[in-house]
Design a protein around this motif. Structure first.
Motif, PDB file in Angstrom:
ATOM      1  N   THR A  59      45.062  45.085  43.116  1.00 22.92           N
ATOM      2  CA  THR A  59      45.738  44.159  44.018  1.00 22.92           C
ATOM      3  C   THR A  59      46.712  44.947  44.877  1.00 22.92           C
ATOM      4  OG1 THR A  59      47.754  43.583  42.799  1.00 22.92           O
ATOM      5  CG2 THR A  59      45.701  42.536  42.071  1.00 22.92           C
ATOM      6  N   ASP A  60      47.244  44.281  45.892  1.00 27.37           N
ATOM      7  CA  ASP A  60      48.203  44.959  46.760  1.00 27.37           C
ATOM      8  C   ASP A  60      49.643  44.738  46.306  1.00 27.37           C
ATOM      9  OD1 ASP A  60      48.407  42.281  47.382  1.00 27.37           O
ATOM     10  OD2 ASP A  60      48.375  42.555  49.552  1.00 27.37           O
ATOM     11  N   LEU A  77      42.996  41.111  46.899  1.00 29.04           N
ATOM     12  CA  LEU A  77      42.200  42.034  46.099  1.00 29.04           C
ATOM     13  C   LEU A  77      41.741  43.212  46.937  1.00 29.04           C
ATOM     14  CD1 LEU A  77      39.942  39.528  44.100  1.00 29.04           C
ATOM     15  CD2 LEU A  77      41.909  40.820  43.245  1.00 29.04           C
ATOM     16  N   ALA A  78      41.812  44.402  46.367  1.00 29.46           N
ATOM     17  CA  ALA A  78      41.236  45.617  46.947  1.00 29.46           C
ATOM     18  C   ALA A  78      40.069  46.002  46.050  1.00 29.46           C
ATOM     19  CB  ALA A  78      42.270  46.731  47.003  1.00 29.46           C
ATOM     20  N   TRP A 101      33.375  48.011  46.225  1.00 31.82           N
ATOM     21  CA  TRP A 101      32.114  47.311  45.991  1.00 31.82           C
ATOM     22  C   TRP A 101      31.035  48.231  45.453  1.00 31.82           C
ATOM     23  CZ3 TRP A 101      32.429  42.232  45.948  1.00 31.82           C
ATOM     24  CH2 TRP A 101      33.442  41.614  46.668  1.00 31.82           C
ATOM     25  N   ASN A 102      31.068  49.495  45.866  1.00 29.12           N
ATOM     26  CA  ASN A 102      30.062  50.433  45.366  1.00 29.12           C
ATOM     27  C   ASN A 102      30.182  50.616  43.853  1.00 29.12           C
ATOM     28  OD1 ASN A 102      28.866  50.924  47.863  1.00 29.12           O
ATOM     29  ND2 ASN A 102      30.343  52.548  48.370  1.00 29.12           N
ATOM     30  N   LYS A 103      31.426  50.746  43.390  1.00 31.37           N
ATOM     31  CA  LYS A 103      31.616  50.911  41.940  1.00 31.37           C
ATOM     32  C   LYS A 103      31.246  49.650  41.180  1.00 31.37           C
ATOM     33  CE  LYS A 103      35.163  54.493  42.183  1.00 31.37           C
ATOM     34  NZ  LYS A 103      36.604  54.826  41.944  1.00 31.37           N
ATOM     35  N   LEU A 104      31.434  48.500  41.809  1.00 31.63           N
ATOM     36  CA  LEU A 104      31.030  47.260  41.152  1.00 31.63           C
ATOM     37  C   LEU A 104      29.521  47.072  41.183  1.00 31.63           C
ATOM     38  CD1 LEU A 104      33.619  44.531  42.231  1.00 31.63           C
ATOM     39  CD2 LEU A 104      33.560  45.894  40.151  1.00 31.63           C
ATOM     40  N   GLY A 105      28.864  47.721  42.141  1.00 29.42           N
ATOM     41  CA  GLY A 105      27.423  47.533  42.285  1.00 29.42           C
ATOM     42  C   GLY A 105      27.060  46.169  42.823  1.00 29.42           C
ATOM     43  N   ILE A 106      27.933  45.633  43.677  1.00 29.82           N
ATOM     44  CA  ILE A 106      27.733  44.291  44.232  1.00 29.82           C
ATOM     45  C   ILE A 106      27.769  44.385  45.751  1.00 29.82           C
ATOM     46  CG2 ILE A 106      28.738  41.978  44.442  1.00 29.82           C
ATOM     47  CD1 ILE A 106      29.805  42.287  41.615  1.00 29.82           C
ATOM     48  N   ASN A 141      38.709  38.057  51.629  1.00 29.29           N
ATOM     49  CA  ASN A 141      39.941  38.581  52.209  1.00 29.29           C
ATOM     50  C   ASN A 141      41.126  37.635  52.043  1.00 29.29           C
ATOM     51  OD1 ASN A 141      38.817  41.043  53.328  1.00 29.29           O
ATOM     52  ND2 ASN A 141      37.694  39.701  54.743  1.00 29.29           N
ATOM     53  N   ASP A 142      40.947  36.606  51.234  1.00 27.76           N
ATOM     54  CA  ASP A 142      42.035  35.636  51.041  1.00 27.76           C
ATOM     55  C   ASP A 142      43.199  36.258  50.276  1.00 27.76           C
ATOM     56  OD1 ASP A 142      40.553  33.730  52.272  1.00 27.76           O
ATOM     57  OD2 ASP A 142      40.163  32.518  50.473  1.00 27.76           O
ATOM     58  N   ARG A 143      44.369  35.753  50.591  1.00 27.11           N
ATOM     59  CA  ARG A 143      45.509  36.032  49.731  1.00 27.11           C
ATOM     60  C   ARG A 143      45.519  34.947  48.654  1.00 27.11           C
ATOM     61  NH1 ARG A 143      48.146  40.207  51.142  1.00 27.11           N
ATOM     62  NH2 ARG A 143      49.700  39.847  49.484  1.00 27.11           N
ATOM     63  N   ILE A 144      45.608  35.383  47.430  1.00 25.33           N
ATOM     64  CA  ILE A 144      45.465  34.471  46.298  1.00 25.33           C
ATOM     65  C   ILE A 144      46.841  34.202  45.707  1.00 25.33           C
ATOM     66  CG2 ILE A 144      44.440  34.186  43.999  1.00 25.33           C
ATOM     67  CD1 ILE A 144      42.185  36.084  44.928  1.00 25.33           C
ATOM     68  N   PRO A 145      47.227  32.951  45.599  1.00 20.85           N
ATOM     69  CA  PRO A 145      48.556  32.649  45.042  1.00 20.85           C
ATOM     70  C   PRO A 145      48.565  32.851  43.522  1.00 20.85           C
ATOM     71  CG  PRO A 145      47.368  30.618  45.456  1.00 20.85           C
ATOM     72  CD  PRO A 145      46.490  31.733  45.985  1.00 20.85           C
ATOM     73  N   VAL A 146      49.715  33.230  42.997  1.00 18.93           N
ATOM     74  CA  VAL A 146      49.849  33.374  41.551  1.00 18.93           C
ATOM     75  C   VAL A 146      51.266  32.974  41.151  1.00 18.93           C
ATOM     76  CG1 VAL A 146      50.424  35.835  41.705  1.00 18.93           C
ATOM     77  CG2 VAL A 146      49.571  34.898  39.549  1.00 18.93           C
ATOM     78  N   GLU A 147      51.369  32.131  40.148  1.00 22.67           N
ATOM     79  CA  GLU A 147      52.681  31.699  39.678  1.00 22.67           C
ATOM     80  C   GLU A 147      53.326  32.787  38.830  1.00 22.67           C
ATOM     81  OE1 GLU A 147      52.861  27.726  37.955  1.00 22.67           O
ATOM     82  OE2 GLU A 147      50.872  27.321  38.779  1.00 22.67           O
ATOM     83  N   LYS A 148      54.632  32.730  38.776  1.00 21.59           N
ATOM     84  CA  LYS A 148      55.387  33.676  37.958  1.00 21.59           C
ATOM     85  C   LYS A 148      54.898  33.624  36.507  1.00 21.59           C
ATOM     86  CE  LYS A 148      60.055  34.606  36.223  1.00 21.59           C
ATOM     87  NZ  LYS A 148      61.477  34.147  36.218  1.00 21.59           N
TER      88      LYS A 148
END
Length: 995
Positions: free
Chosen positions: A914-915, A946-947, A950-955, A979-986
């Motif tokens: 993640t960033d 998410l960063a 894809w090559n390492k995932l093979g997807i 490319n979405d920013r994903i919200p996450v609660e504390k």
């Protein structure tokens, strides 16, 4: 249910009057012991007045009966009688006057009432003090009465048979004892043979039973063929006697058949230590005291039915020996198991000297040690030995993912581990090595020695490496002439990459401090070493005294702390410094200045443990789902669990660390579970032992070998029957199970191993649940061997409360128990572990088990389910409301976790990041899809992107989707763009599926 026993009790007036039989009975649950005590006297009164006098010849073993309250109850109305006057109260008898409120009838005299104070699981039984409730008017009438009528003692009664004092705790009177001593004044000691079912309990009072029977020169018993038959020889010292020994002759039948003397033994005078060394015990008995000698004969199953006779000779220093004739009638019955299925007959005493599973055979998954030159290879690791005997290099072959072995080694050291000797002038004293010699090369153990010396000092190194990566060093430094030293140090020079984390020496598990200093404080701290390492390579070390004794743990460290090593500690001049110079991390173990006289020797002993022990078994984690409670099999199976942990204080395992009381019920339950496809493990460890253990008093006869010394107290049963000199431990109020603390490393470990083998082979247990561990790696290896013998799974999980507190000596659970990690299948580091306030490095090092090849689960407060999944951890059923693991188990099954590869956030090239630095991701990868566990340690609600590699995932990213499946109490279903920013609660996170 009422059970009745009879004893001859003499009336008062010196107990010389004609005898009458007063029965001792048990009346199960006839009254509430926590308010009235465990004992009462039933008194009958046939007088015509309302004032009664009773003289009770109770023969009590407690030392201060005059300081305990007397409660008298009217049996008809069940009301307490307040008008009571005690005339004389002592250990032998009590004279009491009371108001006969119902006239003729029955009255109960409760004479040891108590109340429990303190914590329910660590109660303090406090005996009630005498009270004055009689009215002045009634007392005046008593004092003026000229003919107080006498009540009669009908019976002595206990709340149940377990609490009864009869027959071995009914004391002889002083007059009886004095008469016995006078009659035998010419001898130093007397012998009282005793049946195995009448455990000798008292050490300072003769039982009245022995007065009646008198000293004996013969013991007669009946045994079956093949039986492990036990008996006692009670020694009563009329003088101080020293070095009591027992020797046996052959037992011979009238036809000349023999049971050899080698089949007879006495556990009090010798045996075999827990680590298979011969044990000789010195038994001294002070004048006026009693010593039980527990003896046994292992009757051969081939013995013909007959009566076999022989002799036991008891000898002491400076006195004539005494000979006791032994006569054992062997019946035609044959016991194939030696009778151990009936432990109440004391048939397991021989287990104390067992050497079962002592041979250091390799335990799966470990592989035999292989020596090539000076390099020893073991599973996933190599140790190259230098000419001075210390490791020149330590290598591990684990990938950072910990799921497979690497082809390129990880070198842990920048140079070899080495010692420095510095003279008073500050100059280095160089020792010349004579080279290393390998003295043993076996599959399970490799040993070597090396000597280095100059004209003033000689260092002799002896080392032993075992197949799991444990190395024990004995380092003897000898002064060849008088020498003044500024310091003796041992340096462990780590490569910086493999000194990333640290546990121990007062440091909470996590990132290693850049510079660190520590000093010895054994009086308060259970600290003598640390683990330093990374996920795929590390080293635990411990500095040891040559007389090292494992301290007590779990609340009891302060009662038996570490020994300060005379070498390393050096009157607290020693310590440890860790410094990072940018290229290496030097762990400097120093001992400070000292002067050595010619011939003086010091032992700089230490141990090493190379981690990890093996790769992590993620498939076992996903498939083995614990249900930690005794419930019906169908209930557990319906919950989706696959393995049941049976705690103590349950119907099939009622008593703590003594799972032999209800073994038939346990077997029936295990059989039912196996039929349903489930496995069953039981709670059984060493630290404390239930007072319901049949061998309690046999073990007490061994002094402090099995039980720790202490101030006594605790639950009433312990005070009334054990007496003093013990440490009261865990108590279960519902079943009155009161434990006593074990002393440490002793022969109970031999019994424990035998017991585990018996439970595995005869009851069908699939492993054990350890609630902390008070034994060392020797016993752990033996236990693992017997649990896995004959194809049994031998699953072991370890629970620990956080040991970092005053009572436990400020140690870390992972550091304290690391020597056991090679043999565990799962960790459950739960109570007092904070899953909210600690950083990811703490989770990784202290809780997850991953740097050691293990995986774990959470407990305290239900853990943190989002953070736990970053380490593959969840909870176990049915603990912690709101932390039900079933929704996560279902998510695992829906995704198909079996066969996935775990790539943790700690892996540098993790394909999903993640960033946000404090929002971390672990990947569970399979062909065409991954599950990504996301957890946030940010201080507030946030979002992340998410960063993805894809090559390492093979997807193919053009066809990829990112979804959050619906997981009850964890997350709502949602779909995210690449490319979405994903919200996450504390304090929360996500489980995302990318495919």
């Amino acid at each position: 249910m009422k059970k009745q026993f009879f004893a001859i009790i003499f009336l008062l007036a010196g107990f010389t009057a004609s005898a009458q039989k007063i029965p001792y009975t048990n009346c199960d649950k006839c009254w509430l012991p926590d308010s009235l005590g465990n004992h009462r006297v039933i008194v009958t009164f046939n007088g015509t007045s309302n004032i009664a006098k009773v003289i009770i010849p109770w023969r009590r073993r407690d030392n201060d009966p005059e300081g305990k309250r007397i409660i008298i109850q009217d049996a008809q109305t069940k009301r307490k009688i307040t008008n009571v006057k005690t005339v004389t109260i002592n250990r032998e008898s009590g004279e009491i006057v009371f108001e006969s409120t119902s006239g003729k009838g029955t009255y109960y005299v409760y004479y040891m009432p108590y109340k429990n104070e303190g914590r329910s699981n660590y109660p303090k039984g406090v005996y009630l003090k005498p009270e004055n409730t009689a009215s002045q008017d009634w007392l005046s009438r008593v004092s003026s009465a000229t003919n107080v009528q006498t009540a009669m003692v009908k019976e002595f009664q206990s709340i149940d048979a377990f609490n009864s004092f009869y027959p071995m705790e009914v004391i002889a009177t002083k007059a009886e004892t004095d008469a016995l001593i006078k009659k035998n004044s010419s001898t130093a000691f007397l012998v009282f043979p005793e049946d195995r079912l009448n455990s000798i309990r008292m050490t300072k009072d003769l039982p009245q039973r022995w007065i009646e029977l008198g000293p004996q020169a013969k013991y007669t018993g009946t045994a079956a063929r093949g039986e492990n038959f036990a008996f006692q020889l009670g020694i009563y010292a009329l003088q101080n006697i020293q070095d009591v020994k027992v020797t046996f002759s052959n037992l011979t039948s009238p036809t000349g058949k023999t049971i050899p003397a080698s089949a007879l033994f006495c556990i009090n005078t010798g045996g075999t230590t827990y680590d298979a060394k011969p044990l000789t015990k010195t038994v001294n008995v002070a004048q006026g005291e009693i010593q039980a000698l527990w003896c046994g004969v292992d009757v051969p199953s081939s013995a013909l039915p007959s009566t076999y006779t022989g002799k036991a000779t008891i000898s002491v220093v400076g006195q004539a020996p005494k000979v006791v004739s032994i006569s054992i009638k062997v019946s035609s019955k044959t016991l194939k198991d030696g009778g151990v299925s009936e432990p109440y007959k004391m048939t397991r005493l021989g287990w104390l000297n067992s050497t079962m599973a002592q041979q250091n055979t390799v335990i799966a998954p470990y592989t035999p040690l292989a020596v090539n030159g000076n390099t020893v290879s073991l599973l996933g690791r190599k140790i190259e030995v230098n000419s001075d005997g210390f490791p020149k290099q330590i290598q591990t072959y684990f990938t950072p993912e910990m799921t497979e072995y690497a082809t390129v080694p990880n070198n842990l050291l920048t140079e070899g581990i080495h010692f420095h000797f510095i003279n008073a002038a500050g100059n280095k004293i160089n020792l010349k090595s004579q080279g290393v010699q390998f003295t043993k090369k076996e599959a399970g153990t490799v040993q070597w020695t090396a000597i280095s010396a100059n004209d003033s000092l000689q260092m002799t190194v002896t080392a032993s490496l075992e197949f799991d990566g444990f190395i024990a060093y004995t380092v003897k430094v000898k002064a060849l002439q008088d020498v003044s030293l500024k310091d003796i140090t041992m340096h462990i020079p780590f490569k910086k990459d493999y000194a990333k984390y640290m546990i121990g020496l007062g440091q909470k598990g996590g990132y290693r401090p850049e510079n660190f200093e520590w000093k010895w404080d054994v009086a308060h701290k259970n600290q003598d070493g640390a683990w330093v390492g990374n996920v795929n390579g590390g080293l635990q070390y411990s500095l040891r005294d040559e007389k090292y004794v494992r301290p007590l743990n779990t609340n009891f460290y302060l009662q038996k702390p570490l020994i300060l090593p005379s070498s390393w500690g050096n009157d607290n001049k020693g310590g440890i410094k860790i410094a990072d110079d940018g290229k290496a991390v030097l762990v400097n173990n120093y001992s400070g200045a000292r002067d050595l006289k010619k011939g003086e020797e010091l032992y700089y002993n230490f141990t090493l443990l190379v981690t990890p022990f093996h790769t992590i078994n993620t498939d076992f984690q996903w498939a083995t789902r614990f249900y930690h409670a005794y419930k019906p099999i169908d209930t557990i199976k319906d919950a989706g669990a696959t393995l049941i942990n049976i705690h103590h204080a349950t119907a099939i395992n009622p008593t703590i660390n003594y799972p032999f009381i209800a073994w038939q019920k346990m077997k029936a339950y295990d059989d039912s579970a196996h039929a349903a496809g489930l496995k069953v493990k039981i709670y059984n460890t060493i630290r404390e032992l239930s007072n319901h253990a049949y061998e309690t008093f046999a073990l007490r006869s061994l002094g402090h070998e099995i039980y720790s010394p202490g101030k006594g107290g605790g639950f009433s049963w312990l005070q009334e029957h054990v007496g003093d000199d013990y440490i009261a431990a865990w108590f279960v109020p519902e079943i009155k199970d009161a434990a006593i603390i074990n002393s440490g490393m002793n022969r109970w470990h031999n019994y424990y191993v035998e017991g585990m083998n018996w439970l595995t082979q005869n009851v069908g247990i699939d492993g054990i649940y350890l609630d902390d561990v008070a034994f060392d790696r020797v016993t752990m290896k033996r236990v693992k061997r017997v649990l896995t013998k004959d194809g049994h799974p031998g699953i072991i999980d370890l629970h620990s409360a956080n040991q970092y507190n005053k009572s436990d000596g400020f140690n870390n659970s992972a550091n304290l128990y690391m020597e056991h990690f090679p043999y565990l299948n799962r960790l459950w580091f739960g109570e007092y572990f904070d899953y909210e306030k600690n950083d990811p490095d703490f989770f990784l090092t202290e809780v997850s088990g991953i740097p050691f090849g293990l995986m774990g689960e959470m407990l305290q407060g239900g853990g943190n389910k989002w953070r736990g999944m970053v380490y593959g951890m969840t909870n176990r059923m049915p603990w912690s409301d709101g932390a039900d693991p079933r929704p996560i188990w279902k998510a695992w099954d829906n995704f198909g976790m079996k066969g996935t590869k775990m790539i943790g956030y700690w892996v540098e090239d993790n394909p999903v990041k993640t960033d946000k630095a404090k929002v971390i991701a672990t990947v569970y990868k399979k062909a065409g899809a991954v599950m990504v566990a996301i957890a946030s340690w940010e201080d507030a609600d946030t979002d992340f992107k998410l960063a993805i590699d894809w090559n390492k995932l093979g997807i193919d990213p053009t066809k990829a989707t990112i979804t959050a499946p619906e997981i009850k109490s964890f997350q709502s279903a949602k779909t995210f763009g690449l490319n979405d920013r994903i919200p996450v609660e504390k304090g929360k996170g996500w489980l995302l599926i990318i495919k």
